[in-house]
Every structure is written in C-alpha cells, then in structure tokens.
Motif scaffolding. Structure first.
Motif, mmCIF file in Angstrom:
data_model
loop_
_atom_site.group_PDB
_atom_site.id
_atom_site.type_symbol
_atom_site.label_atom_id
_atom_site.label_comp_id
_atom_site.label_asym_id
_atom_site.label_seq_id
_atom_site.Cartn_x
_atom_site.Cartn_y
_atom_site.Cartn_z
ATOM 1 N N LEU A 60 0.918 -1.600 0.180
ATOM 2 C CA LEU A 60 0.541 0.145 0.124
ATOM 3 C C LEU A 60 0.674 1.202 -0.117
ATOM 4 O O LEU A 60 0.789 2.534 -0.788
ATOM 5 C CB LEU A 60 -0.494 0.001 1.434
ATOM 6 C CG LEU A 60 -2.273 -1.363 1.271
ATOM 7 C CD1 LEU A 60 -2.746 -1.435 2.347
ATOM 8 C CD2 LEU A 60 -3.244 -0.682 0.027
ATOM 9 N N THR A 61 1.884 1.573 0.557
ATOM 10 C CA THR A 61 3.143 2.449 0.810
ATOM 11 C C THR A 61 3.463 2.632 -0.769
ATOM 12 O O THR A 61 3.560 4.573 -0.957
ATOM 13 C CB THR A 61 3.853 1.798 1.547
ATOM 14 O OG1 THR A 61 3.709 2.582 3.123
ATOM 15 C CG2 THR A 61 4.775 2.954 1.731
ATOM 16 N N LYS A 62 4.107 2.033 -1.192
ATOM 17 C CA LYS A 62 4.150 2.252 -2.585
ATOM 18 C C LYS A 62 2.772 2.192 -3.941
ATOM 19 O O LYS A 62 3.463 3.598 -4.447
ATOM 20 C CB LYS A 62 5.063 0.909 -2.903
ATOM 21 C CG LYS A 62 5.409 1.006 -4.748
ATOM 22 C CD LYS A 62 5.256 -0.589 -5.640
ATOM 23 C CE LYS A 62 5.952 -1.281 -7.168
ATOM 24 N NZ LYS A 62 6.369 0.618 -7.348
ATOM 25 N N TYR A 63 2.457 1.432 -3.942
ATOM 26 C CA TYR A 63 1.034 2.353 -4.071
ATOM 27 C C TYR A 63 -0.152 3.112 -4.395
ATOM 28 O O TYR A 63 -0.043 3.851 -5.978
ATOM 29 C CB TYR A 63 0.113 0.628 -4.555
ATOM 30 C CG TYR A 63 0.719 -0.017 -5.647
ATOM 31 C CD1 TYR A 63 0.900 -0.098 -7.138
ATOM 32 C CD2 TYR A 63 0.477 -1.300 -4.785
ATOM 33 C CE1 TYR A 63 1.364 -1.474 -7.707
ATOM 34 C CE2 TYR A 63 1.533 -2.790 -5.222
ATOM 35 C CZ TYR A 63 1.628 -2.818 -6.260
ATOM 36 O OH TYR A 63 2.365 -3.647 -7.256
ATOM 37 N N LEU A 64 -0.115 3.991 -2.998
ATOM 38 C CA LEU A 64 -0.618 4.589 -2.874
ATOM 39 C C LEU A 64 0.419 5.665 -3.670
ATOM 40 O O LEU A 64 0.073 6.904 -3.387
ATOM 41 C CB LEU A 64 -0.959 4.660 -1.410
ATOM 42 C CG LEU A 64 -2.206 3.468 -1.019
ATOM 43 C CD1 LEU A 64 -2.694 4.460 0.455
ATOM 44 C CD2 LEU A 64 -2.772 4.089 -1.987
ATOM 45 N N ALA A 65 1.964 5.627 -3.378
ATOM 46 C CA ALA A 65 2.469 7.156 -3.078
ATOM 47 C C ALA A 65 2.775 7.102 -4.442
ATOM 48 O O ALA A 65 3.085 8.398 -5.576
ATOM 49 C CB ALA A 65 3.645 6.432 -2.673
ATOM 50 N N ILE A 134 -1.003 0.862 8.828
ATOM 51 C CA ILE A 134 0.239 2.242 8.473
ATOM 52 C C ILE A 134 0.997 2.551 7.175
ATOM 53 O O ILE A 134 1.085 3.270 6.920
ATOM 54 C CB ILE A 134 0.727 1.489 10.029
ATOM 55 C CG1 ILE A 134 0.488 1.380 11.080
ATOM 56 C CG2 ILE A 134 2.179 1.639 9.433
ATOM 57 C CD1 ILE A 134 1.724 0.613 12.451
ATOM 58 N N GLY A 135 0.723 1.287 6.693
ATOM 59 C CA GLY A 135 1.344 1.143 5.367
ATOM 60 C C GLY A 135 0.129 2.328 4.133
ATOM 61 O O GLY A 135 1.473 3.258 3.776
ATOM 62 N N ALA A 136 -0.495 2.519 4.326
ATOM 63 C CA ALA A 136 -1.747 3.089 3.388
ATOM 64 C C ALA A 136 -1.572 4.457 4.188
ATOM 65 O O ALA A 136 -0.529 5.076 3.486
ATOM 66 C CB ALA A 136 -2.581 2.865 3.793
ATOM 67 N N LEU A 137 -1.220 4.955 5.758
ATOM 68 C CA LEU A 137 -0.806 6.517 6.146
ATOM 69 C C LEU A 137 0.530 6.817 5.505
ATOM 70 O O LEU A 137 0.877 8.518 5.284
ATOM 71 C CB LEU A 137 -0.638 6.393 7.534
ATOM 72 C CG LEU A 137 -2.406 6.150 8.172
ATOM 73 C CD1 LEU A 137 -2.142 6.166 9.687
ATOM 74 C CD2 LEU A 137 -3.113 7.555 7.436
ATOM 75 N N ASN A 138 1.486 5.642 5.355
ATOM 76 C CA ASN A 138 2.776 6.240 4.949
ATOM 77 C C ASN A 138 2.802 6.543 2.998
ATOM 78 O O ASN A 138 2.592 7.804 3.052
ATOM 79 C CB ASN A 138 3.756 4.764 5.151
ATOM 80 C CG ASN A 138 4.886 5.360 5.243
ATOM 81 O OD1 ASN A 138 5.567 6.239 4.920
ATOM 82 N ND2 ASN A 138 5.574 4.218 5.161
#
Length: 428
Positions: A60-65, A134-138
């Motif tokens: 989620l961190t990768k794709y949302l960024a 947490i991954g999404a928020l990051n």
C-alpha cells in the motif's frame, strides 16, 4: 520531507523508549529466566506478525505513493488491502494456535510456552489490519496519523503490561496479555483513520487485490527472511541454551536496537520518496536522497556506538541488575555489525520503491542462510558471544550486498541520455 521524518522519528522513538522501559521493568520483576521466556514468545509474535500482515502494508505504501493523484485507485488499494490483511491475519492466527505445542515443546523444550503462544495467536488478525492502515498512511504521507497509531500501540502495550506484571503479579502470562490486548484494541480503532478511503465500488477490485497480494508475497518473503537474519540469534540461543542465557542476550539486543531507530525512521520516508522519484525517472534526486540519508545516519550511529562502548556496563547495572552484566561483551560485538548496517538500512526500502521485491527476497534468503549457519556453528561453542559474532558478520555482509545491488539497479544521472525521436523522447 523533514517534517515527515520528524513524525516518523517520534513514532519510532516512542516505540523504542516504550520497549526499553518495558524490558527494564520485566527484567527486574521476572529475572533473566522470565525475561528470556517473554523474549522467545515475543520473537515468535514478531515472526507471525510479518506473515499475518503478508506485506500488504508495504504494498500500500508503494502503490498509494505512486498513484497519489488518483483517488479512485487509492480507494481501491486501501479497501482491497484491508480485506486481504484480515484474511491473511486470521489464517496466521489459526495456524499459530494449532502449532503452538510443536513450537514450544519440540523446538524450545519449554512446555510453559504453549499457552502463551495460544494467547498470542488471537491478535494476528488485528495486527494485520493495523499494518495495512500504517502502510496506507505512509503512502499517503499522513505521517502525523502514522505516528499516532504507532505511539498508541506501543505506549498502551507498555502501560497494560506493567499493570498486569507489577500491580497484578501475573508474571510472564501478564506480560504476554499486555501486548495482545492493546494490539487488538488499536487494530480496530486504526480503521477509523482511513474510513474515508473505504469503497465497495472501486474498479477492478479482484485485479487490485491480486496485485497487492502478489507484491505482498515477495515482501513477506523478504521481510520474513530478513527477520530470520535479525532474530535467528535469539532463537538459536533459546534452542541451544537456557532461558537465562536468552535473557542476557535480550539485554544486549535492547541496546543495539537503539541503533536502528534513526535508520528505520528515515527509511519510512525514503521508501515512498524513491518510489515517487523512480516513477518520474528523477534518478538524480534518488541518488542525492540516498547519499544524504546514509551520511547523516552514519554520523549519528557512530556517536551512539561510542557512547554505548563507554557507558555500557554502567547502563546495564543501573537499568537492569548486576546479574545482567554478561550481556556487555555480546553488546560490544553487536555494535560493530549494527554500525555498518544502519546507514544501508536507511535506504533499504529502495528495492520496494523500484519494484525489485523478488530480488530483495533473494538477497535476504542468502544472508539468512549464512547467518543461520554461523549461529549453529558458533553458539554451541561460544554461547551468546558466538551469537553476537555470527550476527555482526551477517549484518556486514548484508549491508555490502544490498548497497551493491542498489547501485546496480538505480541508473546514475550521468548515464541518462535523451534523444529526440520522430514521435517521442526515448530514454536510453
């Protein structure tokens, strides 16, 4: 970016301080043997947590960024990621409950661990949800809320554990319940923060879920192997030696974990930043970011290491008890490996940021195999000192390998040449 680093540092500093204070209290209340038993259970919990989360948080961190300007895709990734985390966490919880007897008795020869592992199994679905949030928020760069979730988790664990162990005299069982109960509570409450991104109408839910899980598979594989690389020494000490020796070694690990605080904080920010720069082919920014991160982390790490060398024995006696002094010599050895590894750790998220998760898992596997072999060879002969030697050698080797491949796969700015074609620019 500096503001984001500050929030990341605050969250991890709170986690580290809470962890240190809790271990100090547990060491004084439970002694080396009790602290060793708790450490073994907590280490198994850490391993299970990585499988339960299934790398979805990192995905989620990768794709949302990467898709920060596409709200529809963001909602799709967040909704699918949370659903996948609940499923994977539940499966891991059931598996841990069923295998608790085998892990406790067959590997660690500790029947009292069985019930403790069964209690631990109940929190896996909730820690998986929390990791996804947490991954999404990051990825969304909402580092303030990222910090709040982490702080709530670790501070509540510290408070509840101390109450159960010190005030209610529940021993190691109370310490285990002390991290299980808050994990369940924070996992549920963390969903409120990302509720605006819940959606059942997102396009291609099955496709998004497949993409997240496939990326997460390599992440969990790499992270799990990476955890073996970091935690195998404690596990092997528990297998070959007594719970008291695990307690001594746990004290040494507590101090060197402080060296991971800064690079872990920086990595939370460099990972989405590298993903964003890589997607835009801004390689010069990537190299500048990595160089600055490593140099600053190295300077801070050297300062902390020398402080621990000079004051290590004094700190062990003051914070714990004189009976924990056997932890000092392993601490000195571990400082060498962690000092070399810390700067590289600050940019290790580059593999995930550029999509090289398969390579990351392969590198982690190679390092973990070497670390395991060294621990098996050295611990029976040299005890916890052998565990420290094996870990330091492995960390230095891991740092060298990661740095080589990061340089190999991220193009140098000087090597980029643009040529004007008849239809579009071509990057060579």
């Amino acid at each position: 970016m500096m503001r984001d680093v500050q929030w990341s540092f605050i969250s991890l500093a709170t986690a580290s301080l809470s962890h240190l204070l809790l271990r100090i209290v547990l060491g004084k209340e439970l002694g080396p043997s009790g602290l060793g038993l708790y450490t073994l259970v907590f280490t198994i919990y850490i391993f299970g947590m990585h499988f339960a989360a299934f790398g979805i948080g990192v995905a989620l961190t990768k794709y949302l960024a990467e898709y920060d300007d596409d709200l529809l895709r963001i909602k799709g990734f967040v909704s699918c990621g949370l659903f996948g985390s609940i499923v994977s966490g539940s499966m891991m919880g059931v598996l841990m409950y069923l295998l608790s007897g085998i892990i406790a008795i067959q590997f660690f020869h500790s029947p009292e661990m069985v019930d403790l592992l069964k209690i631990t199994a109940f929190c896996f679905p909730f820690i998986a949800m929390q990791k996804a949030v947490i991954g999404a928020l990051n990825g969304l760069r909402k580092m303030k809320w990222f910090a709040i979730v982490n702080i709530a988790q670790h501070v509540s664990v510290m408070i509840v554990s101390i109450v159960l162990v010190v005030l209610l005299d529940m021993g190691v069982r109370g310490a285990v319940i002390g991290f299980v109960a808050p994990t369940i509570m924070v996992g549920v409450l963390s969903l409120i923060i990302v509720r605006e991104y819940f959606s059942t109408k997102s396009a291609s839910i099955s496709t998004v879920l497949k993409e997240v899980l496939w990326f997460g598979f390599y992440i969990v594989l790499a992270n799990s192997i990476g955890m073996i690389n970091v935690q195998i020494d404690s596990l092997m000490v528990g297998h070959f030696m007594s719970e008291t020796d695990v307690g001594y070694y746990a004290v040494a690990i507590i101090f060197v974990e402080g060296l991971r605080l800064i690079p872990d904080s920086v990595q939370r920010i460099t990972t989405p930043a590298i993903a964003n720069y890589y997607g835009k082919q801004e390689y010069e920014n990537i190299h500048g970011l990595m160089k600055n991160s490593m140099l600053k982390v190295l300077a801070i790490t050297i300062f902390i290491s020398f402080t621990l060398i000079l004051l290590g024995q004094f700190l062990i006696e003051v914070l714990f008890k004189e009976e924990f002094l056997p932890a000092y010599y392993p601490l000195l050895i571990l400082l060498v490996g962690y000092s070399v590894y810390a700067p590289i750790l600050s940019i290790s998220g580059a593999f995930a940021g550029i999509g090289k998760v398969a390579l990351m898992s392969k590198l982690s596997f190679i390092c973990a195999v070497m670390n395991t072999i060294l621990n098996i060879l050295l611990i029976p002969k040299y005890g916890i000192t052998g565990a420290a030697i094996a870990t330091s050698i492995s960390l230095i080797f891991t740092a060298s390998l990661k740095l080589y491949f990061i340089k190999l796969y991220i193009p140098k700015p000087s090597a980029i040449i643009w040529t004007e074609g008849p239809e579009k620019d071509v990057l060579r």
